[in-house]
Motif scaffolding. Sequence first.
Motif, mmCIF file in Angstrom:
data_model
loop_
_atom_site.group_PDB
_atom_site.id
_atom_site.type_symbol
_atom_site.label_atom_id
_atom_site.label_comp_id
_atom_site.label_asym_id
_atom_site.label_seq_id
_atom_site.Cartn_x
_atom_site.Cartn_y
_atom_site.Cartn_z
ATOM 1 N N CYS A 247 -1.879 2.609 21.064
ATOM 2 C CA CYS A 247 -1.811 1.138 21.018
ATOM 3 C C CYS A 247 -1.643 0.628 19.593
ATOM 4 N N SER A 248 -2.353 1.213 18.650
ATOM 5 C CA SER A 248 -2.230 0.760 17.264
ATOM 6 C C SER A 248 -0.846 1.082 16.705
ATOM 7 N N LEU A 249 -0.291 2.230 17.100
ATOM 8 C CA LEU A 249 1.070 2.563 16.667
ATOM 9 C C LEU A 249 2.075 1.549 17.208
ATOM 10 N N GLY A 298 17.295 -2.349 7.062
ATOM 11 C CA GLY A 298 16.734 -1.692 8.233
ATOM 12 C C GLY A 298 16.152 -0.331 7.905
ATOM 13 N N LEU A 299 16.788 0.392 6.994
ATOM 14 C CA LEU A 299 16.276 1.704 6.595
ATOM 15 C C LEU A 299 14.937 1.572 5.875
ATOM 16 N N ILE A 300 14.800 0.542 5.045
ATOM 17 C CA ILE A 300 13.532 0.309 4.355
ATOM 18 C C ILE A 300 12.437 -0.041 5.360
ATOM 19 N N ILE A 301 12.771 -0.870 6.350
ATOM 20 C CA ILE A 301 11.794 -1.228 7.390
ATOM 21 C C ILE A 301 11.372 0.019 8.164
ATOM 22 N N ALA A 302 12.326 0.915 8.443
ATOM 23 C CA ALA A 302 11.995 2.147 9.168
ATOM 24 C C ALA A 302 11.043 3.024 8.362
ATOM 25 N N VAL A 303 11.274 3.129 7.052
ATOM 26 C CA VAL A 303 10.401 3.938 6.197
ATOM 27 C C VAL A 303 8.996 3.343 6.163
ATOM 28 N N ILE A 304 8.905 2.016 6.075
ATOM 29 C CA ILE A 304 7.585 1.362 6.076
ATOM 30 C C ILE A 304 6.886 1.593 7.415
ATOM 31 N N SER A 305 7.624 1.534 8.512
ATOM 32 C CA SER A 305 7.034 1.780 9.830
ATOM 33 C C SER A 305 6.502 3.200 9.932
ATOM 34 N N ILE A 306 7.241 4.165 9.394
ATOM 35 C CA ILE A 306 6.784 5.558 9.402
ATOM 36 C C ILE A 306 5.505 5.706 8.584
ATOM 37 N N LEU A 311 -0.387 6.422 8.674
ATOM 38 C CA LEU A 311 -1.704 5.866 8.365
ATOM 39 C C LEU A 311 -2.553 5.725 9.630
ATOM 40 N N ASN A 312 -1.920 5.319 10.716
ATOM 41 C CA ASN A 312 -2.636 5.234 11.990
ATOM 42 C C ASN A 312 -3.125 6.602 12.446
ATOM 43 N N PHE A 313 -2.297 7.631 12.285
ATOM 44 C CA PHE A 313 -2.710 8.994 12.624
ATOM 45 C C PHE A 313 -3.924 9.396 11.790
ATOM 46 N N LYS A 314 -3.907 9.019 10.510
ATOM 47 C CA LYS A 314 -5.013 9.386 9.627
ATOM 48 C C LYS A 314 -6.300 8.675 10.030
ATOM 49 N N LEU A 315 -6.209 7.389 10.337
ATOM 50 C CA LEU A 315 -7.403 6.609 10.652
ATOM 51 C C LEU A 315 -8.004 6.997 11.998
#
Length: 323
Positions: A247-249, A298-306, A311-315
């Motif tokens: 859900c957070s992802l 769009g590529l920059i937005i994709a990198v930020i999303s990744i 970060l969500n995986f880490k938390l």
Amino acid sequence: MARTSRLRKLARMTTTPRRVSRRAQQRQGGTGAKVTVRTTLIAYAFMLPFLALLLLYHTWPVFFGTYLAFTKYNIISPPEWVGLENFQTLWKDEQFWSGLRNSLKYILVVPVIQILSILLALLVNRPLKGIGFFRTAYYVPVVTSFAVVGLIWTWMYQQGGPVNAVLTTLGLMNEDRSLLNNPATALTAVMFVTLWKGVGYYMVLYLAGLQSIAPELEEAAVIDGATRMQVFWNITLPGLRPTILVCSLLSTISAIKVFEEIYVMTQGGPAGSTYSALFFTYSRAFVDFQYGLAAAAGLIIAVISIFFGLLNFKLTRGGKTDA
């Protein structure tokens, strides 16, 4: 005679089967391998239409869009390789940075929507009379078109609308003016619509997660003297960790790529206060026809999303529950 027959039958049942010769084993193994290869080929044949569509509408656009990010392309003339020029242009573009800041501010809605969704899931997970009606009612906004939702909330936010009347009555607003026309409140108003529309969707996911937790664990904790809050923090919440990750992802990526709400309700205004990064990409591509610049954004937005996905995986520790 009958006794001899029974003994022979018992001997056949208890006798160790004869060892199969190596040649026979190789022959059987070859047949098994042929069956496995055939089954695999049949499976891929069934998946071929889907794989073809995935390659055509997902994989190929990703690679072609990445290529366009390093080109100058206006759909009329062929793409012209320009290297990092598009990224240098974005670095100096204040409108892009303003949209990126608004998209990052939009992430603030993520923890709020997750907490409310968990609370609603806990509420509707009770075996009460008529609870199915409430589950449906909370989910109705999810399946409603955002064009309809945007028009309704635009009317509710306008000057003299019901939202203004409530806020004025409660003393939370001194002046009756449209919330969407005020740069100080426009982004918050749009974020609230996202919260209202999406909370039912995540509630259903959390409800499924709650029902997958073994009730025996909670019952055992209650028998041992644990309070409701202790059961929630030590059993329910760890059991929901995989669902929290999903859900957070989803909500984080949706917040970074917010577009529909902006397009329908504000068009990026007033004074660029709701201008998002994806709306910038849309404007450069379909208004200015600068497809290379839009692809770079769009590529920059994709990198930020990744990055936020990792970060969500880490938390959430990768969604792993406590042992």
